[in-house]
Design a protein around this motif. Structure first.
Motif, PDB file in Angstrom:
ATOM      1  N   ARG A  32       0.840  -1.206   0.000  1.00  0.00           N
ATOM      2  CA  ARG A  32       0.000   0.000   0.000  1.00  0.00           C
ATOM      3  C   ARG A  32       0.874   1.254   0.000  1.00  0.00           C
ATOM      4  O   ARG A  32       0.563   2.246  -0.644  1.00  0.00           O
ATOM      5  N   ASN A  33       1.969   1.168   0.773  1.00  0.00           N
ATOM      6  CA  ASN A  33       2.848   2.341   0.839  1.00  0.00           C
ATOM      7  C   ASN A  33       3.511   2.625  -0.497  1.00  0.00           C
ATOM      8  O   ASN A  33       3.785   3.786  -0.806  1.00  0.00           O
ATOM      9  N   LEU A  37       1.221   4.781  -2.275  1.00  0.00           N
ATOM     10  CA  LEU A  37       1.194   6.121  -1.702  1.00  0.00           C
ATOM     11  C   LEU A  37       2.417   6.924  -2.144  1.00  0.00           C
ATOM     12  O   LEU A  37       2.296   8.082  -2.553  1.00  0.00           O
ATOM     13  N   GLY A  48       2.015   7.870  -5.686  1.00  0.00           N
ATOM     14  CA  GLY A  48       0.963   8.846  -5.912  1.00  0.00           C
ATOM     15  C   GLY A  48       1.406  10.252  -5.586  1.00  0.00           C
ATOM     16  O   GLY A  48       1.176  11.181  -6.352  1.00  0.00           O
ATOM     17  N   ASN A  49       2.041  10.405  -4.448  1.00  0.00           N
ATOM     18  CA  ASN A  49       2.503  11.742  -4.081  1.00  0.00           C
ATOM     19  C   ASN A  49       3.636  11.629  -3.083  1.00  0.00           C
ATOM     20  O   ASN A  49       3.428  11.347  -1.909  1.00  0.00           O
ATOM     21  N   SER A  62       3.710  11.529   1.204  1.00  0.00           N
ATOM     22  CA  SER A  62       4.139  10.359   1.953  1.00  0.00           C
ATOM     23  C   SER A  62       5.342  10.684   2.830  1.00  0.00           C
ATOM     24  O   SER A  62       5.477  10.140   3.926  1.00  0.00           O
ATOM     25  N   SER A 109      10.178   7.558   2.085  1.00  0.00           N
ATOM     26  CA  SER A 109       9.911   7.346   0.662  1.00  0.00           C
ATOM     27  C   SER A 109      11.095   6.733  -0.055  1.00  0.00           C
ATOM     28  O   SER A 109      10.937   5.823  -0.865  1.00  0.00           O
ATOM     29  N   GLY A 116       1.526   5.473  -8.880  1.00  0.00           N
ATOM     30  CA  GLY A 116       0.450   5.332  -7.907  1.00  0.00           C
ATOM     31  C   GLY A 116      -0.824   4.715  -8.422  1.00  0.00           C
ATOM     32  O   GLY A 116      -1.759   4.511  -7.657  1.00  0.00           O
TER      33      GLY A 116
END
Lengths: 327, 327
Positions: B197-198, B201, B204-205, B209, B216, B271
């Motif tokens: 899931r991370n 994230l 995506g952005n 995060s 990240s 993402g």
């Protein structure tokens, strides 16, 4: 007042100067290394030889720089050059040198125009330009392979006195200075004047540095990108003519690695990866540095596979230095 | 009354809408299969299905890795060279009469080491991924050419032969089943674990995060390691059929794999996407590539069509994302 402080020779100023001019320092270090490695290094024949070797890659670096300046990237330059080179030799055989030159330039410019239009359509920056030109480069290679039928296209032998086309790649001017290097330098001088001294050049640099503010200032960013990519394609065409005249033969694999060499030269010369500053002076410094590295590796007898690794390491070093400068 | 109408369940209209929006790639794949089977009687034979699934497995395993890279919002074009390098290492280990399991482990470790190195520069120095991967592509290729001395490494190993001889229903190779298992395992990992899931994230952005306290750079780095792992697996899977490795064997897979992932529905912006989507993209494009051989397109022009597909896919993906922006 301010300027006198800035010009004083303090350790910090010297450090800043070194940080901002690593490209020039690298070039001088390599010249010294070259002089140590080989005693023939400073002979005019060796230096002209280096110039002759770097001209094609240097021309590709000019193309790469044009796209870097508008915050783009062109990965198709190598295969674009291969396509233009096989077309050039094919047309030279049947229709003569003038037609060959026109066809090569037209093919290169068309490839560049298509790249530019697609980048404009996607509102792209360097990463989009990278992916688009990755695809179009492979298409150009496929076309080149189709045209030359998978084998080498070779120019027929003509008596040297009648062969003016060959002079473009192999001829010398007075004092032994190679003609191809003269063409390369002339192109760089013209483009340097356009980039630094004309309104169009200033607009180009601004739209490379910050496309949003360039747009707000009324600059047609998309059109400028299209022109920059087209000029890059045109430079590939010139590189292809020099390549064809120099080696008298070409195939679809002629441009393999050319994109990488162009990018290395452009970046180790000190052009910014993300547009906005740089120019043809940097290309010249980068090309000389790159040519010296290749020359020294050859003089030391290192195989071409290992040269890949060394060149890769140098490019990584160069982009790290580029980042360091911005910090 | 109007509320009740919503609960009627799937009508023909909603099914049709869903088929176009969410399931257009599976629908297209099935349609293509049916149309080709009707047009060309040789298409739906067990031998041709074996050819399709075999090539789908090889490109597909690499495509899973590339999906991870796109999901985390990065780019990597070095995986072609990682495939070559790990295949070369694998075959050299077998030739040196190491056990099969050891050779597999060493090849996987080499692949992951390549991913670690590329990811190190991208994640920790935040260098632009395409320049780094372009450089590393050349470096890995250089290493592969150096260790094999630029000659192919060929050998027939009993285990490779055994893997190659297993065919389910006389048309599906073992590598394809292995690929399916990997797809579902990777999808489970992406959807059901916190780590997966991370990755969404971070892709995506990345700044959000970072602010949420997710490291990240660690996720970016691990995506590159996963990519190296899958590239090495793809290299080994390639060896089951060809049994001969060289330094350029993975170069073409770049053109095959990248469009598969993007056509499947994994966005280049990061993402968005997943491995099941990639599976359908792989199936669709493997069938398209296979169909090309049925329409007497000259062999050199097949990469041209592939490049065209890649170009259309990239441009349409980016255009749909950005069409409302001014520049």
């Amino acid at each position: 007042m301010n300027s006198t402080i800035r010009n004083r020779l303090t350790p910090k100023n010297v450090g800043d100067w070194i940080k901002n001019n690593t490209n020039i320092l690298l070039m001088f270090v390599l010249i010294i290394v070259g002089a140590i490695v080989s005693e023939n290094f400073f002979k005019a024949s060796n230096l002209f030889n280096v110039l002759r070797q770097i001209t094609v890659n240097g021309m590709l670096a000019v193309a790469c720089t044009m796209t870097l300046l508008v915050n783009g990237f062109d990965l198709s330059i190598g295969h674009n050059m291969a396509l233009c080179a096989v077309l050039c030799i094919g047309f030279e055989k049947s229709y003569g040198g003038v037609a060959a030159i026109i066809v090569a330039l037209a093919a290169g410019a068309t490839m560049g125009l298509v790249n530019g239009l697609l980048v404009k359509l996607t509102r792209g920056e360097s990463s989009e330009g990278f992916m688009i030109t990755l695809a179009s480069g492979m298409m150009a290679q496929a076309l080149a392979k189709w045209y030359c039928g998978g084998s080498e296209i070779i120019r027929p032998q003509i008596p040297e006195s009648q062969d003016w086309f060959r002079v473009l790649g192999q001829g010398n001017t007075i004092g032994g200075f190679p003609v191809c290097a003269l063409i390369w330098i002339a192109v760089m001088v013209i483009l340097q004047i356009i980039v630094k001294k004309t309104t169009f050049g200033r607009k180009m640099l601004l739209s490379g540095a910050n496309k949003k503010s360039a747009y707000l200032a009324g600059i047609n960013v998309g059109a400028i990108k299209v022109i920059a990519y087209t000029v890059a394609g045109l430079c590939c065409g010139i590189a292809a003519i020099i390549y064809a005249a120099r080696f008298n033969s070409a195939n679809d694999g002629s441009g393999t690695g050319g994109d990488f060499n162009g990018a290395v030269i452009s970046i180790i010369g000190g052009n910014a990866l993300y547009g906005g500053h740089g120019g043809m002076v940097q290309v010249f410094i980068g090309a000389v540095t790159f040519g010296l590295i290749t020359n020294i590796l050859q003089l030391m007898g290192i195989s071409s596979a290992v040269q890949f690794i060394v060149q890769g390491a140098i490019l990584l070093l160069a982009i790290n230095l580029d980042r360091l400068k911005k910090r | 009354m109007t509320n009740m109408k919503k609960n009627v369940g799937p009508t023909l209209h909603t099914i049709g809408k869903k088929a176009v929006t969410d399931y257009r790639i599976p629908v297209l794949a099935v349609l293509l299969f049916v149309v080709m089977a009707l047009l060309k009687p040789n298409f739906a034979t067990s031998y041709n299905i074996y050819t399709i699934t075999d090539s789908a497995a090889k490109s597909g395993i690499a495509a899973i890795g590339f999906t991870f890279i796109l999901l985390v919002g990065q780019l990597d074009i070095s995986f072609g060279s990682v495939i070559s390098l790990s295949a070369c290492v694998f075959m050299m280990m077998l030739k040196a009469e190491m056990s099969f399991a050891l050779a597999v482990v060493v090849a996987l470790v080499v692949g992951m080491a390549c991913g670690t190195l590329t990811g190190f520069f991208v994640a920790n120095f935040r260098l632009s991924p395409f320049i780094v991967s372009m450089t590393m592509q050349l470096v890995y290729k250089g290493i592969a050419l150096t260790i094999t001395k630029s000659t192919p490494v060929a050998m027939t190993h009993p285990v490779l032969k055994a893997i190659n001889s297993v065919k389910l229903l006389d048309m599906i190779p073992l590598t394809f089943l292995f690929f399916l298992v990997l797809v579902f395992a990777a999808e489970f990992f992406l959807r059901r674990t916190q780590f997966g899931r991370n990755i969404f994230l971070v892709g995506g952005n990345i700044s959000v995060s970072d602010n949420l306290g997710i490291k990240s750079s660690r996720y970016v780095w691990s995506a590159y390691i996963i990519q190296g792992f899958f590239a090495a697996l793809a290299g080994i899977a390639m060896m089951t059929r060809t049994s001969s490795a060289n330094g350029n064997i993975g170069a073409g897979s770049l053109l095959d794999v990248i469009p598969m992932v993007i056509v499947g529905g994994t966005s280049m912006a990061g993402g968005k996407g997943g491995c099941i989507k990639t599976l359908w993209g792989v199936l669709l494009l493997s069938m398209v590539y296979n169909s090309m051989t049925f329409f007497s397109i000259p062999a050199p022009l097949q990469p041209f069509v592939k490049g065209l597909i890649l170009l259309v896919v990239i441009v349409s993906d980016k255009y749909m994302e950005r069409r409302h922006e001014k520049v």
